[in-house]
Design an enzyme around this catalytic site. Structure first.
Site, mmCIF file in Angstrom:
data_model
loop_
_atom_site.group_PDB
_atom_site.id
_atom_site.type_symbol
_atom_site.label_atom_id
_atom_site.label_comp_id
_atom_site.label_asym_id
_atom_site.label_seq_id
_atom_site.Cartn_x
_atom_site.Cartn_y
_atom_site.Cartn_z
ATOM 1 N N GLY A 31 0.369 1.380 2.704
ATOM 2 C CA GLY A 31 -0.794 2.268 2.751
ATOM 3 C C GLY A 31 -1.596 2.194 1.462
ATOM 4 C CG LEU A 33 -4.517 0.388 3.983
ATOM 5 C CD1 LEU A 33 -5.026 0.137 5.395
ATOM 6 C CD2 LEU A 33 -3.379 -0.564 3.655
ATOM 7 C CG HIS A 37 -3.844 -3.447 1.553
ATOM 8 N ND1 HIS A 37 -4.123 -2.508 0.599
ATOM 9 C CD2 HIS A 37 -2.532 -3.736 1.420
ATOM 10 C CE1 HIS A 37 -3.032 -2.228 -0.082
ATOM 11 N NE2 HIS A 37 -2.056 -2.958 0.385
ATOM 12 C CD GLN A 61 8.945 -1.733 -1.245
ATOM 13 O OE1 GLN A 61 9.086 -1.958 -0.036
ATOM 14 N NE2 GLN A 61 7.969 -2.296 -1.926
ATOM 15 N N GLY A 149 0.057 -11.031 0.574
ATOM 16 C CA GLY A 149 -0.861 -11.455 -0.480
ATOM 17 C C GLY A 149 -0.157 -12.250 -1.572
ATOM 18 C CD GLU A 150 -1.530 -17.641 -2.586
ATOM 19 O OE1 GLU A 150 -2.465 -17.690 -3.419
ATOM 20 O OE2 GLU A 150 -1.147 -18.616 -1.921
ATOM 21 N NE ARG A 186 -11.561 -6.093 -5.176
ATOM 22 C CZ ARG A 186 -12.683 -5.495 -4.928
ATOM 23 N NH1 ARG A 186 -12.713 -4.292 -4.441
ATOM 24 N NH2 ARG A 186 -13.825 -6.098 -5.182
ATOM 25 C CB SER A 187 -3.655 -3.594 -7.729
ATOM 26 O OG SER A 187 -2.615 -2.655 -7.811
HETATM 27 O O1 PAF Z 1 3.743 -5.361 -0.704
HETATM 28 C C1 PAF Z 1 4.008 -4.247 -0.219
HETATM 29 O O2 PAF Z 1 3.156 -3.359 -0.073
HETATM 30 C C2 PAF Z 1 5.448 -3.915 0.170
HETATM 31 O O3 PAF Z 1 6.341 -4.454 -0.744
HETATM 32 C C3 PAF Z 1 5.786 -4.327 1.600
HETATM 33 C C4 PAF Z 1 5.758 -5.827 1.793
HETATM 34 C C5 PAF Z 1 4.847 -3.657 2.575
HETATM 35 C C6 PAF Z 1 7.222 -3.859 1.954
HETATM 36 O O4 PAF Z 1 7.341 -2.462 1.854
#
Ligand code: PAF
Length: 283
Positions: A31, A33, A37, A61, A149-150, A186-187
């Site tokens: 999310g 976004l 994205h 994570q 994304g790279e 972009r982030s």
């Molecule tokens: O890159 C991300 O936003 C997350 O690591 C992902 C791949 C959606 C997994 O939660």
């Protein structure tokens, strides 16, 4: 656009699409976004008949509970952005219990060392968490293609390794980094930068571009020292790591070898905001 909160109706809808010969493209997200994205979604729309965007802040994570708590959750805004693409997108936004069941725990994976360097060194357990959720999403959504994304290049390689080892039949598509006019990748985190830091953070990509120039003639050691010094003399950012590594194995470069491809990677802090970026050195 349709929003699915539960697996069952989504799986049924996907099975219907597949039985009509349609392909499924998945864009996994947490999310918050942004245009980066949306560029993944556009790739997915071009390459698949039905696109599923997952919006799920994956607890396994995060190595820091406070980070997980603070992570922006902006589903309404995310849906508006997706709506603007004009594509008929399916959004999968489950709760943690819906996706994981009762045990919200990471699986352990052998990523052949890809998880031991860079982000893996600084973020304990992070890639097992990413592997766990991506595997669950792949098993639930059974996409033909999945788009990453790279910018998170290490994650992209790890997801490729995951599909190789689990033999899940999904093609992983790596998509180029989208940048602000200044060059800053972009982030979602860019929104947290104040205007001075946002401008000063363009230094990261400038450094990567100069690294690429130097890579033609200078050794990796020379470039390492050059980058360290450059950051030491730059008061706005604190360098966490700079690495030049093999693009496939992510092993640190010893000596350049013909036929291998290399990338340079940076992680740096602007105040408490951690930024990452990378560049291909061979083209
Ligand atoms: O890159 C991300 O936003 C997350 O690591 C992902 C791949 C959606 C997994 O939660």
């Amino acid at each position: 656009m349709q929003v699915f909160r539960e697996k069952k109706p989504l799986i049924e809808a996907i099975q219907k699409e597949k039985s009509n010969g349609n392909t499924i493209g998945l864009v996994p997200t947490m999310g918050a976004l942004h245009d980066g994205h949306i560029s993944l979604v556009q790739q997915a729309v071009q390459q698949s008949n039905q696109v599923v965007v997952s919006v799920f802040v994956n607890p396994t994570q995060f190595d820091n509970p406070e980070d997980l708590e603070k992570y922006p959750r902006t589903l309404e805004r995310d849906l508006e952005l997706l709506e603007k693409t004009g594509a008929d997108i399916w959004v999968f936004a489950p709760t943690a219990n819906e996706l994981y069941g009762k045990k919200i725990k990471s699986e352990h994976f052998d990523f052949d060392g890809l998880d031991k360097v860079m982000e893996g060194k600084f973020r304990n357990g992070h890639f097992n968490g990413v592997g766990t959720v991506v595997k669950k999403l792949f098993e639930t959504i059974t996409p033909d293609k999945a788009f990453f994304g790279e910018k998170d290049y290490q994650q992209l390689q790890i997801v490729r390794k995951l599909t190789e080892k689990t033999e899940l039949p999904v093609e992983i598509v790596g998509c180029p980094i989208l940048r602000e006019d200044s060059g800053l990748a972009r982030s979602s985190r860019n929104e947290r930068l104040n205007s001075q830091n946002r401008e000063k953070a363009a230094f990261i990509y400038e450094t990567l571009q100069k690294t690429k120039e130097l890579f033609g003639t200078k050794s990796a050691d020379y470039i390492h020292n050059w980058v360290s010094e450059r950051f030491e003399n730059y008061p706005y950012l604190e360098l966490e790591y700079f690495e030049i590594a093999n693009s496939r194995t992510l092993e640190k470069i010893n000596r350049k070898r013909k036929g291998n491809q290399y990338r340079a990677f940076i992680a740096a802090y602007a105040d408490d905001i951690r930024l990452i970026d990378n560049i291909a050195l061979d083209n």
